[in-house]
Design a protein around this motif. Structure first.
Motif, short mmCIF file in Angstrom:
data_model
loop_
_atom_site.label_atom_id
_atom_site.label_comp_id
_atom_site.label_asym_id
_atom_site.label_seq_id
_atom_site.Cartn_x
_atom_site.Cartn_y
_atom_site.Cartn_z
N LEU A 33 -27.74 -12.98 -8.04
CA LEU A 33 -27.07 -11.75 -8.69
C LEU A 33 -26.72 -10.63 -7.99
N LEU A 34 -25.15 -9.37 -8.25
CA LEU A 34 -24.62 -8.46 -8.71
C LEU A 34 -25.50 -7.88 -8.84
N LEU A 35 -25.15 -6.32 -9.15
CA LEU A 35 -24.77 -5.81 -9.76
C LEU A 35 -23.55 -5.78 -10.63
N SER A 36 -22.15 -5.73 -10.03
CA SER A 36 -20.73 -6.23 -10.88
C SER A 36 -21.26 -8.22 -11.74
N ASP A 37 -22.38 -8.29 -11.82
CA ASP A 37 -22.45 -9.43 -12.51
C ASP A 37 -22.55 -9.01 -13.75
N SER A 38 -23.73 -8.21 -14.24
CA SER A 38 -23.45 -7.20 -15.19
C SER A 38 -22.24 -7.41 -16.47
N GLY A 39 -22.88 -7.83 -17.56
CA GLY A 39 -21.35 -7.99 -18.22
C GLY A 39 -22.24 -8.73 -19.77
N PHE A 40 -20.68 -8.95 -20.49
CA PHE A 40 -21.57 -10.06 -21.90
C PHE A 40 -20.49 -10.70 -21.88
N TYR A 41 -21.26 -12.14 -21.35
CA TYR A 41 -20.75 -13.55 -20.91
C TYR A 41 -21.16 -13.93 -23.00
N LEU A 42 -19.27 -14.76 -22.71
CA LEU A 42 -19.30 -15.96 -23.49
C LEU A 42 -18.65 -16.89 -23.46
#
Lengths: 110, 117
Positions: free
Chosen positions: B81-90
Motif C-alpha cells: 500500500l501507498l499513502l495515496s491508496d487511502s480513500g473510501f472503496y465502494l
C-alpha cells in the motif's frame, strides 16, 4: 477529466426552501442516474431517466433529462433536513459503465 | 431481493503492507461487478469492472489489482500500500451477462474506509 459537470459544488439552504442541482455534459448518454449518498455509506439510486425530455417525480424531488440527453437537473421542493447529503449524477454508456459527476453537497438547515 | 456486502467496514494499514477487500453479492446471478474509489465528498472513480469469472478490466493504472474467483465475489488487492491508496472503496453490482443491464443501473455496497499511515 469529468465527463459530467455538476453545479453547484455546495448548496446550503433553510428548511422549506427549494433547490436545483445541475448535471451537464458535452457527451450523449443512453441513461442518466441520480444517487444520494450519506456520510460513510454507499450511494443509493434515486431515479433513472432514459428518454430525452423525460421528467420524473419522486415525492418532492423532480428529475429532468435534457432533450439532447446531455444534461439533467434535480429539483427539490420544500427541502427537509432529511434531504441533506451528497447528490451524484451518473451517465450510462453502452459498455456497462457509468461516468460520475463530482457531486453536489446539499445541507438543509433546520 | 439482492444484497451486497463489503468487508471490512474500516481498515487502518501501514504503508507497504498488503491489502485485501472483499465484496459479495446475494440474490442475483452473473452480475457485472465494479470497484470504485471515492475521495472525501467527491465523485466516484472506477477502478475495475468484471463481466464474468476471471474477467477483469482495469480503468486506471495503479498499485491495485482485482480478482473474481467466484461468480458473486469480487476482491480488491494490493501487494504494497501507498499513502495515496487511502480513500473510501465502494463495490457495486449491475445487470448480468445474460441481459443488458437495465439502463446501466448500479447498486452499491456500504463501502470500506481505508486509511494508510
Amino acid at each position: 477529466t469529468q465527463l459530467l459537470e455538476q453545479s453547484p459544488q455546495f448548496l446550503s439552504i433553510q428548511e422549506g426552501e427549494n433547490l436545483t442541482v445541475y448535471c451537464n455534459s458535452s457527451s450523449v448518454f443512453s441513461s442518466l442516474q441520480w444517487y444520494r449518498q450519506e456520510p460513510g455509506e454507499g450511494p443509493v439510486l434515486l431515479v433513472t431517466v432514459v428518454t430525452g425530455g423525460e421528467v420524473k417525480k419522486l415525492k418532492r424531488l423532480t428529475f429532468q433529462f435534457g432533450d439532447a440527453r446531455k444534461d439533467s437537473s434535480l429539483h427539490i421542493t420544500a427541502a427537509q433536513t432529511g434531504d441533506t447529503g451528497l447528490y451524484l449524477c451518473a451517465g450510462g454508456r453502452d459498455d456497462y459503465k457509468l461516468s460520475f459527476g463530482a457531486g453536489t453537497t446539499v445541507t438543509v438547515r433546520a | 431481493s439482492q444484497t451486497i456486502h463489503q468487508w471490512p467496514a474500516t481498515l487502518v494499514q501501514p504503508v507497504g503492507s498488503p491489502l485485501s477487500l472483499e465484496c459479495t453479492v446475494e440474490g442475483t446471478s452473473n452480475p457485472n461487478l465494479y470497484w470504485y474509489r471515492q475521495a472525501a465528498g467527491r465523485g466516484l472513480q472506477l477502478l475495475f469492472y468484471s463481466v464474468g469469472i476471471g474477467q477483469i478490466s482495469s480503468e486506471v493504472p495503479q498499485n491495485l489489482s482485482a480478482s473474481r474467483p467466484q461468480d458473486r465475489q469480487f476482491i480488491l488487492s494490493s501487494k504494497k500500500l501507498l499513502l495515496s491508496d487511502s480513500g473510501f472503496y465502494l463495490c457495486a453490482w449491475g445487470g448480468d451477462r445474460d441481459s443488458k443491464p437495465r439502463y446501466n443501473e448500479q447498486f452499491f455496497g456500504p463501502g470500506t474506509r481505508l486509511t494508510v499511515l
